[in-house]
Design a protein around this motif. Sequence first.
Motif, short mmCIF file in Angstrom:
data_model
loop_
_atom_site.label_atom_id
_atom_site.label_comp_id
_atom_site.label_asym_id
_atom_site.label_seq_id
_atom_site.Cartn_x
_atom_site.Cartn_y
_atom_site.Cartn_z
N GLU A 174 0.83 -1.21 0.00
CA GLU A 174 0.00 0.00 0.00
C GLU A 174 0.86 1.25 0.00
N GLU A 175 2.08 1.15 0.52
CA GLU A 175 2.97 2.31 0.55
C GLU A 175 3.93 2.33 -0.63
N ASN A 176 4.51 1.16 -0.97
CA ASN A 176 5.52 1.16 -2.04
C ASN A 176 4.96 0.76 -3.41
N GLN A 177 3.70 0.31 -3.43
CA GLN A 177 3.01 -0.03 -4.69
C GLN A 177 3.73 -1.16 -5.46
N MET A 178 4.48 -2.00 -4.75
CA MET A 178 5.19 -3.10 -5.40
C MET A 178 4.53 -4.43 -5.04
N THR A 179 3.73 -4.93 -5.96
CA THR A 179 3.09 -6.24 -5.81
C THR A 179 4.09 -7.32 -6.22
N PRO A 180 3.81 -8.59 -5.93
CA PRO A 180 4.69 -9.67 -6.40
C PRO A 180 4.90 -9.63 -7.91
N MET A 181 3.86 -9.30 -8.66
CA MET A 181 4.00 -9.23 -10.11
C MET A 181 4.88 -8.06 -10.53
N ASN A 182 4.74 -6.92 -9.88
CA ASN A 182 5.59 -5.77 -10.21
C ASN A 182 7.06 -6.08 -9.94
N LEU A 183 7.34 -6.72 -8.80
CA LEU A 183 8.71 -7.09 -8.48
C LEU A 183 9.25 -8.11 -9.48
N ALA A 184 8.39 -9.04 -9.88
CA ALA A 184 8.81 -10.08 -10.83
C ALA A 184 9.17 -9.47 -12.18
N VAL A 185 8.43 -8.46 -12.61
CA VAL A 185 8.74 -7.79 -13.88
C VAL A 185 10.11 -7.13 -13.81
N CYS A 186 10.43 -6.55 -12.65
CA CYS A 186 11.69 -5.83 -12.49
C CYS A 186 12.89 -6.76 -12.31
N LEU A 187 12.68 -7.90 -11.61
CA LEU A 187 13.80 -8.77 -11.23
C LEU A 187 13.89 -10.06 -12.05
N GLY A 188 12.82 -10.41 -12.74
CA GLY A 188 12.82 -11.66 -13.51
C GLY A 188 14.00 -11.79 -14.47
N PRO A 189 14.25 -10.79 -15.32
CA PRO A 189 15.38 -10.90 -16.26
C PRO A 189 16.73 -11.07 -15.57
N SER A 190 16.90 -10.47 -14.38
CA SER A 190 18.17 -10.58 -13.67
C SER A 190 18.35 -11.96 -13.05
N LEU A 191 17.26 -12.58 -12.61
CA LEU A 191 17.35 -13.88 -11.95
C LEU A 191 17.40 -15.03 -12.95
N PHE A 192 16.70 -14.88 -14.07
CA PHE A 192 16.67 -15.93 -15.08
C PHE A 192 17.70 -15.71 -16.18
N HIS A 193 18.29 -14.49 -16.24
CA HIS A 193 19.21 -14.11 -17.31
C HIS A 193 18.57 -14.30 -18.67
N LEU A 194 17.34 -13.81 -18.78
CA LEU A 194 16.62 -13.96 -20.04
C LEU A 194 17.20 -13.03 -21.09
N SER A 195 17.72 -13.60 -22.15
CA SER A 195 18.29 -12.79 -23.23
C SER A 195 18.56 -13.69 -24.42
N ILE A 196 18.35 -13.18 -25.59
CA ILE A 196 18.65 -13.94 -26.79
C ILE A 196 20.15 -14.21 -26.88
N LEU A 197 20.96 -13.35 -26.21
CA LEU A 197 22.41 -13.51 -26.28
C LEU A 197 22.90 -14.74 -25.53
N LYS A 198 22.01 -15.33 -24.67
CA LYS A 198 22.46 -16.51 -23.93
C LYS A 198 22.60 -17.71 -24.84
N ASN A 199 21.99 -17.62 -26.03
CA ASN A 199 22.08 -18.73 -26.97
C ASN A 199 23.34 -18.57 -27.81
N GLU A 200 24.39 -19.25 -27.42
CA GLU A 200 25.68 -19.09 -28.08
C GLU A 200 25.71 -19.69 -29.48
#
Length: 348
Positions: A174-200
């Motif tokens: 209610e104060e920071n407006q960060m729901t689990p989904m909002n946090l997941a959008v921000c941190l998902g790429p960093s935790l999963f390393h989602l990137s086309i560049l990962k495909n060597e």
Amino acid sequence: MEKYSMSNKHGWTWSVPKFMKRIKVPDYKEKSVFGVPLIVHVQRCGFPLPLCLQQALSHLRTHCLDQVGLFRKSGVKSRILALRQQCELSPDSVSYEDQSAYDVADMVKQFFRDLPEPLLTSKLGETFLHIYQYVPKEQRMQAVRAAILLMPDENREVLQTLLSFLRDVTSLVEENQMTPMNLAVCLGPSLFHLSILKNETLSPRSIQKKYTTGRPDQKDLSENLAATQGLAHMISESHRLFQIPEEMVTQSRNSYMEAELMVPPLDELCKAHEEEVDEDEEEDDEEGSYHGHIEGLVQNLLKDAKDKSKAWVSRSTIDNTELAFRKVGDGNPLRQWRVCVEVPAHSQ
């Protein structure tokens, strides 16, 4: 996964990742914190998460959970770089007082982004994505728990620490407006390393061709959606994710019994000791007895407390208390725990 995965006709198969011997990694002598594998941190200081990162999470949890858009709003690049340099120069102690919450949060995000392999590991990252793509919702908890059990100890420890912290962030939504989904959008790429560049296997030309239109293909979109939904689910259920299912506990207990690894209960050890004393009438000689064994363990523990042991894994606790555990190769499946508390001395 075998039941709910895509058909082999689509050219896709899934199998349980095989356990392999660790590949010898570089020594990373030129780096202290960022870009260093978690296992190297364990070898260096006994913690899979560097102390400066633990301090950063503690600072955010204590002072910054009410900040609107935490992890979503960007920090200032120059200040983030300065924080990174402080961590590299002094990884055991960094002061975050008077630092911007967004700068510290961005630095934490960069730590996970810069790991040589993703927190969810290269072997299991795809497995986590497929669980949220193909396994029915009512069975995902069981599947994710099983996948977490397959993770290396150091990755599992850090994942639990991070998810617990992120759940605390959502507690003030209610104060920071960060729901689990909002946090997941921000941190998902960093935790999963989602990137086309990962495909060597893809050439630069293939990558350029794929993104000429500015639109990723359906597979990339599906993986990003699975990563976001999956991380949001793990944040919401972090208090349940690391519980081992009862049927698995029962199965494990039976396997220990079959291997004759079960340790006698303490009351049996005490009873056996009393019988030894009655028979030998040598109460002073405790060598080989239950009490002698316990005394030896206590002395070894006191010795370890004096030394900076690298075998202990630290857990987050209240102030002025250190809690840690380690594996003991005595055939007992239980871990050994150590609690250190500083007691102030008062003069008479």
